[in-house]
Write a protein that holds these residues in place. Structure first.
Motif, PDB file in Angstrom:
ATOM      1  N   GLY A 124      -5.619 -18.767  -1.652  1.00 24.10           N
ATOM      2  CA  GLY A 124      -6.794 -18.440  -0.863  1.00 24.10           C
ATOM      3  C   GLY A 124      -6.482 -17.577   0.343  1.00 24.10           C
ATOM      4  O   GLY A 124      -7.123 -16.577   0.596  1.00 24.10           O
ATOM      5  N   GLU A 181      -8.271 -20.702   6.626  1.00 22.73           N
ATOM      6  CA  GLU A 181      -7.540 -21.857   6.136  1.00 22.73           C
ATOM      7  C   GLU A 181      -7.698 -23.062   7.049  1.00 22.73           C
ATOM      8  O   GLU A 181      -7.748 -24.195   6.610  1.00 22.73           O
ATOM      9  CB  GLU A 181      -6.058 -21.503   5.986  1.00 22.73           C
ATOM     10  CG  GLU A 181      -5.309 -22.559   5.221  1.00 22.73           C
ATOM     11  CD  GLU A 181      -3.901 -22.108   4.877  1.00 22.73           C
ATOM     12  OE1 GLU A 181      -3.266 -22.777   4.073  1.00 22.73           O
ATOM     13  OE2 GLU A 181      -3.457 -21.089   5.415  1.00 22.73           O
ATOM     14  N   LYS A 182      -7.777 -22.793   8.343  1.00 22.32           N
ATOM     15  CA  LYS A 182      -7.788 -23.909   9.295  1.00 22.32           C
ATOM     16  C   LYS A 182      -9.190 -24.459   9.549  1.00 22.32           C
ATOM     17  O   LYS A 182      -9.357 -25.394  10.302  1.00 22.32           O
ATOM     18  CB  LYS A 182      -7.206 -23.449  10.646  1.00 22.32           C
ATOM     19  CG  LYS A 182      -5.819 -22.896  10.555  1.00 22.32           C
ATOM     20  CD  LYS A 182      -4.800 -24.013  10.596  1.00 22.32           C
ATOM     21  CE  LYS A 182      -3.388 -23.431  10.540  1.00 22.32           C
ATOM     22  NZ  LYS A 182      -2.378 -24.393  10.137  1.00 22.32           N
ATOM     23  N   LEU A 201     -12.861 -18.100   3.497  1.00 17.50           N
ATOM     24  CA  LEU A 201     -12.883 -19.216   4.445  1.00 17.50           C
ATOM     25  C   LEU A 201     -11.531 -19.289   5.150  1.00 17.50           C
ATOM     26  O   LEU A 201     -10.501 -19.347   4.490  1.00 17.50           O
ATOM     27  CB  LEU A 201     -13.121 -20.538   3.710  1.00 17.50           C
ATOM     28  CG  LEU A 201     -14.541 -20.930   3.333  1.00 17.50           C
ATOM     29  CD1 LEU A 201     -14.521 -22.281   2.654  1.00 17.50           C
ATOM     30  CD2 LEU A 201     -15.420 -20.986   4.559  1.00 17.50           C
ATOM     31  N   GLU A 256      -0.279 -30.685   1.701  1.00 17.97           N
ATOM     32  CA  GLU A 256      -1.147 -29.518   1.531  1.00 17.97           C
ATOM     33  C   GLU A 256      -0.417 -28.241   1.918  1.00 17.97           C
ATOM     34  O   GLU A 256      -0.536 -27.216   1.270  1.00 17.97           O
ATOM     35  CB  GLU A 256      -2.352 -29.704   2.458  1.00 17.97           C
ATOM     36  CG  GLU A 256      -3.508 -28.845   2.120  1.00 17.97           C
ATOM     37  CD  GLU A 256      -4.186 -29.377   0.887  1.00 17.97           C
ATOM     38  OE1 GLU A 256      -5.082 -28.700   0.421  1.00 17.97           O
ATOM     39  OE2 GLU A 256      -3.800 -30.436   0.406  1.00 17.97           O
ATOM     40  N   TYR A 296      -8.768 -27.420  -1.945  1.00 19.27           N
ATOM     41  CA  TYR A 296      -7.835 -26.443  -1.390  1.00 19.27           C
ATOM     42  C   TYR A 296      -7.840 -26.401   0.133  1.00 19.27           C
ATOM     43  O   TYR A 296      -6.921 -25.882   0.737  1.00 19.27           O
ATOM     44  CB  TYR A 296      -8.125 -25.047  -1.960  1.00 19.27           C
ATOM     45  CG  TYR A 296      -7.480 -24.853  -3.307  1.00 19.27           C
ATOM     46  CD1 TYR A 296      -6.181 -24.373  -3.404  1.00 19.27           C
ATOM     47  CD2 TYR A 296      -8.145 -25.220  -4.465  1.00 19.27           C
ATOM     48  CE1 TYR A 296      -5.562 -24.222  -4.630  1.00 19.27           C
ATOM     49  CE2 TYR A 296      -7.534 -25.070  -5.702  1.00 19.27           C
ATOM     50  CZ  TYR A 296      -6.241 -24.567  -5.772  1.00 19.27           C
ATOM     51  OH  TYR A 296      -5.634 -24.443  -6.990  1.00 19.27           O
ATOM     52  N   ARG A 297      -8.911 -26.894   0.747  1.00 17.13           N
ATOM     53  CA  ARG A 297      -8.961 -26.792   2.199  1.00 17.13           C
ATOM     54  C   ARG A 297      -8.794 -28.129   2.918  1.00 17.13           C
ATOM     55  O   ARG A 297      -8.420 -28.170   4.065  1.00 17.13           O
ATOM     56  CB  ARG A 297     -10.288 -26.151   2.626  1.00 17.13           C
ATOM     57  CG  ARG A 297     -10.345 -24.648   2.398  1.00 17.13           C
ATOM     58  CD  ARG A 297      -9.407 -23.921   3.331  1.00 17.13           C
ATOM     59  NE  ARG A 297      -9.458 -22.487   3.101  1.00 17.13           N
ATOM     60  CZ  ARG A 297      -8.680 -21.853   2.247  1.00 17.13           C
ATOM     61  NH1 ARG A 297      -7.785 -22.525   1.536  1.00 17.13           N
ATOM     62  NH2 ARG A 297      -8.779 -20.554   2.081  1.00 17.13           N
ATOM     63  N   LEU A 343     -13.055 -19.159  -1.192  1.00 18.15           N
ATOM     64  CA  LEU A 343     -11.801 -19.607  -0.579  1.00 18.15           C
ATOM     65  C   LEU A 343     -11.113 -18.479   0.169  1.00 18.15           C
ATOM     66  O   LEU A 343     -10.576 -18.679   1.260  1.00 18.15           O
ATOM     67  CB  LEU A 343     -10.854 -20.149  -1.654  1.00 18.15           C
ATOM     68  CG  LEU A 343     -11.052 -21.612  -2.077  1.00 18.15           C
ATOM     69  CD1 LEU A 343     -10.143 -21.937  -3.246  1.00 18.15           C
ATOM     70  CD2 LEU A 343     -10.780 -22.546  -0.919  1.00 18.15           C
ATOM     71  N   SER A 344     -11.135 -17.275  -0.396  1.00 20.14           N
ATOM     72  CA  SER A 344     -10.433 -16.177   0.255  1.00 20.14           C
ATOM     73  C   SER A 344     -11.146 -15.740   1.539  1.00 20.14           C
ATOM     74  O   SER A 344     -10.561 -15.062   2.359  1.00 20.14           O
ATOM     75  CB  SER A 344     -10.303 -14.991  -0.708  1.00 20.14           C
ATOM     76  OG  SER A 344     -11.594 -14.452  -0.951  1.00 20.14           O
ATOM     77  N   MET A 359      -9.463 -28.117   8.876  1.00 25.46           N
ATOM     78  CA  MET A 359      -8.356 -28.991   9.235  1.00 25.46           C
ATOM     79  C   MET A 359      -8.109 -29.019  10.741  1.00 25.46           C
ATOM     80  O   MET A 359      -7.230 -29.716  11.214  1.00 25.46           O
ATOM     81  CB  MET A 359      -7.074 -28.518   8.550  1.00 25.46           C
ATOM     82  CG  MET A 359      -7.146 -28.492   7.046  1.00 25.46           C
ATOM     83  SD  MET A 359      -7.509 -30.117   6.355  1.00 25.46           S
ATOM     84  CE  MET A 359      -6.025 -30.988   6.808  1.00 25.46           C
TER      85      MET A 359
END
Lengths: 176, 158
Positions: free
Chosen positions: B22, A168-169, A166, B15, A56-57, A163-164, A172
């Motif tokens: 999330g 999102e960026k 962390l 993505e 997901y990341r 996940l909630s 990446m």
């Protein structure tokens, strides 16, 4: 611009290494407590948290690569040929299923993880049937199907919580 | 240094489009909760239903067995009747397992293998069920009462 992309790449490389190491440690820890469940082959699948987060990341390719690296490294370090075959069959099938489900964009991480848990055990049963050339163990799927469901759900819930939290960026690049 | 592999770049591009519960803005998250949870429930329900079907199939197609067959390294070394209570020490390769047949069920009570997976497998009584001890290359399998073919040699990879 160049500088920005470079820093993003560096961050991604570092995250990749950290996640691979984490997956490796989870595998090792889990191998140390092989028997706290009633059935052989029944595992919590802690490493799946890492795969879920990578999926997901960081994207499909990264998740697959991290899992592949993890399996190869664990087998070289602590495993045997047969454990390699089993983890490979389970790991690749479950990562592939999770990738496909995530790509549809219609399911939440918990569900993706549950499907991953089940398909992991399906992969292992298929590998065991081939390795031992007997179909006699297919009955065992009835047990592993539900343990896969259960551990997938647990890991999915844990993974979603992580996940909630962390950003999102984080893996990446870009501003956190 | 700044070149990213193509596949990786595509992956990270795609993505962005994917719904990711999330870290979505609250309104999007809420919409996903309303619309998305139905699909999740359907998929999980389907998985549970399939699992139950498998359990049912296993239950239906594997009747009670009659014979306990012992194989070491793929060769049949002994056969016992499942209806006759007994305790026997089986010598596998590099160790032994204590097989108990009692009340129409067979199980390995004790073993000197390191993992003891054979002991943890528990009781077996249905056709096709087996207890496997990989370290000793030992397989205990329940067979029906039909004449047993012995030419299917199992291969063990350690």
């Amino acid at each position: 611009m160049k500088e920005k992309r470079r820093s993003a790449l560096i961050r991604k490389t570092a995250a990749f290494g950290v996640l691979t190491a984490l997956a490796l440690i989870f595998s090792y820890v889990e191998a140390q407590v092989p028997a706290f469940f009633a059935f052989p082959g029944m595992k919590l699948g802690l490493t799946n948290i890492v795969v879920l987060i990578a999926l997901y990341r960081m994207g499909n390719v990264s998740a697959m690569t991290i899992n592949l690296l993890r399996i190869v490294l664990v087998s070289i370090l602590f495993g045997s040929f047969s454990s390699f075959v089993y983890s490979m069959a389970g790991g690749m099938l479950s990562t592939a299923v999770m990738m496909l489900l995530k790509m549809t964009g219609k399911f939440r991480p918990v569900t993706v993880s549950i499907a991953g848990g089940v398909s992991h055990n399906i992969g292992q049963i298929i590998a065991a049937m081939i390795v031992m050339s007997t179909s006699g163990i297919v009955w065992y799927l009835s047990v592993l199907w539900f343990t896969g469901l259960l551990s997938g759900a647990l890991i999915g819930v844990l993974g979603s919580i992580i996940l909630s939290r962390l950003p999102e960026k984080l893996f990446m690049g870009g501003k956190i | 240094m700044h070149i990213m592999p193509d596949t990786e770049r595509n992956a990270s591009k795609s993505e962005k489009k994917v719904i990711d519960s999330g870290s979505l803005p609250p309104d999007k998250e809420r919409r996903l909760c309303a619309a998305g949870i139905k699909r999740d429930i359907i998929l999980i329900g389907a998985l549970i239903a399939t699992g139950l079907l498998i359990v049912l199939a296993v239950w239906l197609f594997s009747g009670k067995g009659q014979i306990v067959e012992v194989r070491v390294d793929g060769r049949v070394t002994a056969r016992y009747s499942l209806s006759q209570d007994m305790t026997v020490r089986l010598n596998g390769e590099g160790g032994s397992n204590l097989l108990v047949i009692s009340g129409g069920e067979a199980f390995v009570q004790d073993a000197d293998c390191p993992d003891k997976l054979c002991v943890k497998t528990g009781r077996i009584s249905r056709q096709g069920q087996s207890v496997i001890c990989l370290p000793h290359r030992l397989v205990v399998e329940i067979k029906g009462d039909a004449p047993v073919k012995t030419d299917d040699i199992d291969v063990f990879v350690k």
